[in-house]
Each structure stands twice: as structure tokens, then as C-alpha cells.
Design a protein around this motif. Sequence first.
Motif, PDB file in Angstrom:
ATOM      1  N   GLU A   1       0.858  -1.178   0.000  1.00 13.20           N
ATOM      2  CA  GLU A   1       0.000   0.000   0.000  1.00 13.20           C
ATOM      3  C   GLU A   1       0.903   1.240   0.000  1.00 13.20           C
ATOM      4  OE1 GLU A   1      -3.201  -0.177  -0.221  1.00 13.20           O
ATOM      5  OE2 GLU A   1      -3.822  -2.120   0.582  1.00 13.20           O
ATOM      6  N   PHE A   2       0.285   2.445  -0.048  1.00  8.94           N
ATOM      7  CA  PHE A   2       1.079   3.675  -0.098  1.00  8.94           C
ATOM      8  C   PHE A   2       1.940   3.856   1.151  1.00  8.94           C
ATOM      9  CE2 PHE A   2      -2.417   4.946   2.463  1.00  8.94           C
ATOM     10  CZ  PHE A   2      -1.986   6.010   3.227  1.00  8.94           C
TER      11      PHE A   2
ATOM     12  N   ILE B   1      -0.132  -5.415   0.509  1.00  9.73           N
ATOM     13  CA  ILE B   1      -1.516  -5.545   0.031  1.00  9.73           C
ATOM     14  C   ILE B   1      -2.001  -6.935   0.405  1.00  9.73           C
ATOM     15  CG2 ILE B   1      -3.026  -5.601  -1.993  1.00  9.73           C
ATOM     16  CD1 ILE B   1      -1.040  -3.715  -3.393  1.00  9.73           C
TER      17      ILE B   1
ATOM     18  N   PHE C   1       3.853  -0.035  -5.374  1.00  9.04           N
ATOM     19  CA  PHE C   1       4.491   0.837  -4.382  1.00  9.04           C
ATOM     20  C   PHE C   1       5.892   0.360  -3.964  1.00  9.04           C
ATOM     21  CE2 PHE C   1       0.398   3.049  -3.647  1.00  9.04           C
ATOM     22  CZ  PHE C   1       0.870   4.343  -3.734  1.00  9.04           C
TER      23      PHE C   1
ATOM     24  N   PRO D   1       8.653   1.720  -4.823  1.00  5.81           N
ATOM     25  CA  PRO D   1       9.515   2.835  -4.406  1.00  5.81           C
ATOM     26  C   PRO D   1       9.354   3.157  -2.920  1.00  5.81           C
ATOM     27  CG  PRO D   1       8.447   3.359  -6.474  1.00  5.81           C
ATOM     28  CD  PRO D   1       7.783   2.099  -5.940  1.00  5.81           C
TER      29      PRO D   1
ATOM     30  N   LEU E   1       7.412   6.361  -8.924  1.00 10.86           N
ATOM     31  CA  LEU E   1       6.002   6.106  -8.660  1.00 10.86           C
ATOM     32  C   LEU E   1       5.217   6.262  -9.961  1.00 10.86           C
ATOM     33  CD1 LEU E   1       5.375   7.846  -5.224  1.00 10.86           C
ATOM     34  CD2 LEU E   1       5.385   5.401  -5.719  1.00 10.86           C
TER      35      LEU E   1
ATOM     36  N   PRO F   1       3.088  17.607  -1.739  1.00  9.09           N
ATOM     37  CA  PRO F   1       1.934  17.049  -1.045  1.00  9.09           C
ATOM     38  C   PRO F   1       1.027  16.309  -2.030  1.00  9.09           C
ATOM     39  CG  PRO F   1       2.036  19.463  -0.841  1.00  9.09           C
ATOM     40  CD  PRO F   1       3.063  19.062  -1.836  1.00  9.09           C
ATOM     41  N   LEU F   2       0.476  15.169  -1.598  1.00 15.07           N
ATOM     42  CA  LEU F   2      -0.409  14.407  -2.482  1.00 15.07           C
ATOM     43  C   LEU F   2      -1.816  14.995  -2.429  1.00 15.07           C
ATOM     44  CD1 LEU F   2       0.705  10.720  -1.887  1.00 15.07           C
ATOM     45  CD2 LEU F   2       1.625  12.449  -3.413  1.00 15.07           C
ATOM     46  N   ALA F   3      -2.411  15.211  -3.603  1.00 11.66           N
ATOM     47  CA  ALA F   3      -3.717  15.868  -3.691  1.00 11.66           C
ATOM     48  C   ALA F   3      -4.849  14.988  -3.173  1.00 11.66           C
ATOM     49  CB  ALA F   3      -3.993  16.255  -5.141  1.00 11.66           C
ATOM     50  N   TYR F   4      -5.917  15.603  -2.737  1.00 14.77           N
ATOM     51  CA  TYR F   4      -7.176  14.954  -2.352  1.00 14.77           C
ATOM     52  C   TYR F   4      -7.063  14.080  -1.114  1.00 14.77           C
ATOM     53  CZ  TYR F   4      -8.775  16.388  -6.975  1.00 14.77           C
ATOM     54  OH  TYR F   4      -9.097  17.111  -8.082  1.00 14.77           O
ATOM     55  N   LEU F   5      -6.007  14.215  -0.333  1.00 13.87           N
ATOM     56  CA  LEU F   5      -5.815  13.361   0.830  1.00 13.87           C
ATOM     57  C   LEU F   5      -5.504  14.223   2.034  1.00 13.87           C
ATOM     58  CD1 LEU F   5      -3.548  10.299   0.145  1.00 13.87           C
ATOM     59  CD2 LEU F   5      -5.878  10.355   1.000  1.00 13.87           C
ATOM     60  N   PRO F   6      -6.405  14.259   3.029  1.00  8.77           N
ATOM     61  CA  PRO F   6      -6.086  15.082   4.188  1.00  8.77           C
ATOM     62  C   PRO F   6      -5.199  14.349   5.196  1.00  8.77           C
ATOM     63  CG  PRO F   6      -8.350  14.306   4.310  1.00  8.77           C
ATOM     64  CD  PRO F   6      -7.721  13.640   3.123  1.00  8.77           C
ATOM     65  N   SER F   7      -4.348  13.442   4.775  1.00  4.98           N
ATOM     66  CA  SER F   7      -3.573  12.666   5.741  1.00  4.98           C
ATOM     67  C   SER F   7      -2.101  13.065   5.752  1.00  4.98           C
ATOM     68  CB  SER F   7      -3.702  11.171   5.445  1.00  4.98           C
ATOM     69  OG  SER F   7      -2.962  10.871   4.301  1.00  4.98           O
TER      70      SER F   7
ATOM     71  N   ARG G   1       5.300  13.243  -1.111  1.00  8.80           N
ATOM     72  CA  ARG G   1       6.261  12.473  -1.889  1.00  8.80           C
ATOM     73  C   ARG G   1       7.589  13.212  -1.801  1.00  8.80           C
ATOM     74  NH1 ARG G   1       5.352  11.110  -8.221  1.00  8.80           N
ATOM     75  NH2 ARG G   1       7.404  10.238  -8.639  1.00  8.80           N
TER      76      ARG G   1
END
Lengths: 515, 369
Positions: free
Chosen positions: A119-120, A125, A154, A156, A187, A494-500, A504
Motif C-alpha cells: 500500500e502507499f 496488500i 508501491f 519505491p 512512482l 503534497p499528495l492531492a485529495y488526501l487530508p492525511s 512524496r
Amino acid sequence: MYRIGIDVGGTNTDAAILRGREVVGWYKHATTPEVTSGIVGALSGALESTHMGRADVGAVMIGTTHFTNAVVQRRELSRVAVFRLCGPATHSLLPMVDWPVSLREIVVGHVALLPGGAEFDGQPITPFDEASVREACRRARDLGLESVAVSSVFSPVNPGHELLTAEIIRAEMPGAAISLSHEIGRLGMLQRENAAIMNACLHVLGRKTIAAFRASLTDLGLRCPLYLAQNDGTLMSADFAERFPVFTFASGPTNSMRGAAFLSGLREAVVVDIGGTTTDIGALAHGFPREASVEVEVGGVRTNFRMPDVFSFGLGGGSLVTGEGATLQVGPLSVGYELTARGRVFGGDTLTATDIAVAGGRASLGESSRVADLSGSFIADALAYMQKRVEEAIDQMKLSRDPVPVILVGGGSILVNEQLAGASQVLRPPHYQVANAVGAAIAQISGEVDRVVSLSEVGREEALSVAKKEAVERAVAAGAEASTIQIVDVEDIPLAYLPSNAVRIRVKVAGDLAL
Amino acid sequence: MNEWSLTELDLEYIALGAAILGTGGGGNVYLGKLRGWEQLRAGRRIRIISPEALQDDDLVIAVGGMGAPTVGFEKFEKGDECYRAVRALERAVGKRAVALMTDEIGGSNAIEPMIAAAQADLPVVDVDGMGRAFPELQMNTFFIYGAPPAPGALCDEKGNTVVFTEATSPVWLEKLARAGTIAMGCTAAFALPPITGGQLKAWGVKHTVSQAWRLGAAVIRARAEKRDPVEAILKHEHGQLLFRGKIMDVKRWTTGGFARGKLEMDGLADDAGRALDIEFQNENLIARLDGEIICAVPDLICIVDAESGRPISTEETRYGLRVAVLGLPATPLFRTPEALAVVGPRAFGYDLDYQPLGEYVMPEPKVKP
């Protein structure tokens, strides 16, 4: 100790000999179809231009388009077994789905989708399954395949499953070549897998070519180590190059940019390399070529491994000059290597960009009387046309609105003058004709890290410093002199659409070759 | 019932047009297009029908991907996630869907329902809930006009399915689905609460699949014929050319997990001497010409490469790109006070009143009822 840089281009094979920071000799030889005799020709020519002993050569660095051409021309490619570690994920698109059919049919040997992958955040997985990897190896072996590309989701972030797979392949398929995607691409699963497969299909050609290069050196009495130039402006040892032929892709423009930086002493600049047929324009950032941010196609296949960001267009010394006034055009058609036979000043009857440069007094080549009939306004128009094309392309490649230094290299750079719009200064350094071979000779050794980190677990500063440390360790392991290593590039996105708070992180360092 | 059966070329057009309607965000369409092609190559069909062909009590399900596009580019789909989300939702409501749809035509979700529909042998309705891309679930016309916020179904590639049987508001549904998506590894398929044919006809943004097709076709055909793709788009769309220029600077920052930023451009050709800046949060939000606002959400601010017409995402903007900025009017369904409270400038933190950009003209349908 001397270093010899060689650049194998489409038209010429150039060699340059350096002692420390000084260019002591160089030679241009026509490129030959089988490449090696051109290399031998350029090498011996350059050696003869100096009076040095063969024993004084500390290293030879070769930049070559040989492997790119093999893919583009679909020559001498090996069949590949592709093992993808993905668990249930990614089954919707099989390996090589976006390859041109003609290339895929040559390369595909066996495809296995296996348990595993990450996973990221690096968690599996599904668990790694040794038995299914062994089974895939047996199938590949039964099919007579000797080259395996391994891609894990994933990898990398967590390369563990690719490394475990490699161990099993070594045991089950002794002697097989192994290309691990995390060692090659970034990635972006499909593009990284494509890059790994492309590397794997060049494996036999890689061994053969490197062996031929080694034999050429031996024939010339050179017993020094051999390096190959990579497309990021750094070197790999010949042993490493046998395993990673794809890293030679696009090393030509990179070498000329690095050579331009070295010869001019500038680290931030735009480099304009005008050859016989095309002009390549790239940007230097911290002395290295800026990398392309989007995927790069090689032979019709999308890949995402590092490549220089180069803008090329059809303008060179051999470009045809046609029309006049509003219809005036220079290039993209070119007489290419026939310039010295077909150009007007050389006794031919074709009007070329070089003829205009001679008529306009920018160069003294051949017989200028043969272009005396051209009108002053026509010459001025044609010169302005070439100048404008180059200025527009420079502006495309600039990093900001501020004027930048511009370095002119390549034999065709006589087509433009030093008054380029958008340039803070224009330099044409000594030895500009062989900047590419000089770039190969001065290339450094690099180390790189690219991963996704969750900043809810570690701080940004800590994450960056861990990545920098690892990049330095990788450079030293590849042969860099630790005391000379500098950070070339640091990026955190920062990775988009993710508030966590997932970011990268990419870090790249480089240092001088420990000779 | 008339059907428009898509070819590989149609998907190519729709993917490009959807990326333009993504207004800088919406996720990458490349892998979705390839997966759509794989469905067609396997002999399945992607059929598009008119919204007017539906009966008022027909059940329609909107389905798509949720999560981080960067993650989806690495760990892409097993292949049946959206299909399973649709089936899970059908089980929850005890009724079969007559057709599928996307709630977001802008970007990668334009194609996701087509893949599930090919697998389920259902048609896809020529409609969506945005006419563009927006970052959160509640920002669609169905929720704004009162579609129930539950049930919804979330599926991952491992076989996990979560059905949200009750949610007190669309914002809660978004919050719960987002949390579930992160637990599933930051990518998942989500089937939105089912709507009826009647609701769809009243609240849907109509003919947006046709619109995406037409945009993509205009660009790709113009390229092939060496015509200006920007002119070609404007000829077919009731939009405006806001600006032609060159990107001079890009500033980026993050607030609340969102990638925000600002682009500055200098004018070229007819716009020489003028400056345009665009602020974005995943998608382009607001455009100012010489300091004056000329276009703002929910109207669409689309940036394309001036020469090729290729849509430029906010992630790939950089100095030196020659671009054309197009403004397309938002659906009237987004221009009401209740909609602007959710998708207007104030919803994105701008203390200003929305001034509509020209009149909206409903796109011509490619398929009649």
C-alpha cells in the motif's frame, strides 16, 4: 591521470581527453553502424592529438545512443518474463498493455500476476507468497526465458517484495538477468514496469555491447576502468551498465549540457546545442540538466524514469533554406552529414543554414564567393528567422521570467549571434564543438531516493534528512568520493485529495568519481 | 430506446474532453481510458442513453473512484470495484439499477461508470452532477437539491465492501467515505445513493458525456488538420476565450490537506500587456484579469496548451508554458443561492459575490431518447 569522454551521436563520434579540468585533446570521427569502430577511430584520433602514454589514462566514459536505437528499431531485443507483485490490485491492466503491438510481440515471454505488493504506507496488500514466485520461475525457465522484469505495487515506498522475488529467481533461474522496477523507475506503476521491462529486453544486447566496448579499449592498449554515461549526467560502471542499459537513454543531450556547464563554469543556465540537423535546448539547474516532469515515450512506450527535459527542433548547420519574405523557412529538412558536399560554400548547389551564416559573416567556411549573389535583405531575414526560433525555444525552457545565461555549443552554433533575447549573457566556451564528449568525461556519480512519507508519523525535516542520508549512502556505494558529494535536488510534493499529510519526497545527490 | 455505442476513438475523445472539464483537477484519465479500451477489446459494450429515455421511477446509480490520484496511478484497479459497489448498493435498496452514471464528468470519473456498465451490461446516462470536477462528494447537484445522503457503498480491490446505511448529511457521507477510502489504501470505488429517473431529469447536468466527446473531438481533429485547437473548441462550445498568455510564475502551498496555489500569466497576441492570475485548490477556482475577477467557481476555468489544446493540470503548470484560458459557464443548477453556498466562491473561502460568466447553453446530445 587523464579521463577520456566519448559521445556516440547520430552523425559523429566525439572523443575528448581531460587532465584535471583541462581539455588536452579531442577528435571527431564519423559514427559507424556497429558503433565500436567509430569509437576506436575517435579514441585513437584523440590519443594521437596528445603525446600521453596509454598507462596515464585513468578512466574512459562512453555516452551512446546504441540502446535507444535498438528499441526504436526493434533490433536484438530479448524476450522477457514479467512478474508483477500486486495481490488483487492492478489486474485491470496487464503488463505492456500500452506498448505498440509490434514491440510487445517481440518482447513478451511470460506474464505472472502474483500475491504481494504494498500500500502507499508500505504495508503489504497481501502477504508475499514464495511458492507462487517459484512456480512462475519454473514456467519462465521452461519457456527458455533468461531475463525477468519484476514490478511490485508501491515498490519505491517498500521494495521488500521485489527483493525477495529476486532472491528466488537467482535460485530457480541461475544466470538469469533480473530488472527490479524500484531500481529503475519512479512512482506510477505501469510506466515504472514499462521501464523495467524495457531494461530487461536489452539485457543480451547490453552484455554484448559492453563486452565489445571493453574489447575496443583492450585493443588500444587501455587497461583503465570503463564507465557509461547515464541520462541524468552521472556515470555507471560497465558492470552496472550491463544490468541497467536503459539508463543510457538520452545521455547525448545530457552530456552536452553537462559539458557546457563545465566549459563555461556556469551552474544555472540554458544550453543551446546546435548540430547538423537539430537543435537541442535544455536547462541546467545546479549544474545538472533539469528532468522532464511528465512521462517520456521511448519507442512508443510510456516510461517514467529520469530523463532530461530537452526541447528539440529541426534547425542545424545543414538545414535547408527555402522561400523568401513571408514564405522564408529554415529547416526542418536538412542535408545532414552531406553538408560538406551539398552546401553552396562547399561547392554544392543546395542553400543551407551554414551558407547563410557564411554570407552573413558569422563564420568563415568554404568559399564565401559562392554565396555572394544572395541579397543583403534576404540574408538578414534568414539570420533573423534562425535567431528568433532559438530565442523562442530558450524562453520555453527558462525556469523563470528573469533573463538567464545562455551557453552555445555544437558545431551549428555559428548560426546565431550572441545578442539573444531573454539572455543575461551568452557564452560560447572553448571546445564548444565537443561539449558532449567533455560532458561524458567529467560526469559524476549519483544517489537517489524517491518515496511517499506520511508526515503524521514523522516530521518533514526528519523525513528529508533520512532521505538525504540514504541518497548519500547510495552514491558512495556506486563509487562516489564521499567528501565531494553534494545535494543536487530536493523535492517534497503534497499528495492531492488526501487530508492525511502524505508527501512524496525526492532527493538526489552527486559526487566526483573516486579515481 | 436509442443507444450510442462507444468505440475506442470515442473513448479517446471523451477522455480528453473530460480532462478539459476537469478544470486542472479531477485526476488522470489515461489509465481509465486504457481500462475502457480493454472492456471494448473483450467484446463488451459501452452504451450511452439520453436522460429523457428514463422512466421517473427508474433507479440510477452514480459510481466512481475516490481517493488520491497519485495513489491510483500506482495501485490502480483490480477491475471490478465499481461494479461490486453498484451491486452492493442494489442489494441495500432491494432494487436493480436501470442505468449507471458519473457524478463528476471532469477527469477520471467520467470513464469509471462506463467500465462498470460494460461489465454489468447496463447503459450509462448522458448526464452528471457537476459538469466539471470538484473535490468533495456533497458538491454535486443531486445532494444540493435534496437527494438522500444514504445509502452509499464503498469497495476496495481486496474484496472489502462497506455500505453506509444512514448518514445525516452529504457532508457526513463524504467524511465517512473518505475515512473508509484511507483505510482501504487511499483508493476505492464509491457508489452514491441511488436516484430516480425523475430526480435525474430534474437535477442532472445534462448531455455532459456528449459535451466531453465534442470537446475532445474538436481538439484531436484540429490537431490532425493543423488548425488551432482553441478556436475549434470555441466554435463548438458556448464558452469564452478568457486569455492567451504565458505562465510566468507558480506558487504552491497546502491548507487543510488541500494543494492550493496561484498561477501568474502575461498576455500574448491580443492580450499583450495584460496579466491574468488564477488561484487553484486541486481545481482552478478564480481568475483575475489585471486584478479584476473575470471568472470564478462554479464557472469553469480550463487551461489548455496554446498549441496542442492539451489540458494542463494544476500539478504540471510551470513557467514558460504557452496556454489559452477558457471560461465555460456553469450549469444554472449551480447558480442558485442554495448551490452557491456549497460550490460558490464563499464555499472556497473567498469573500466575494459570484458574477456569472455568460449564459449557459445546454450541450447538444449525441443520443436522442
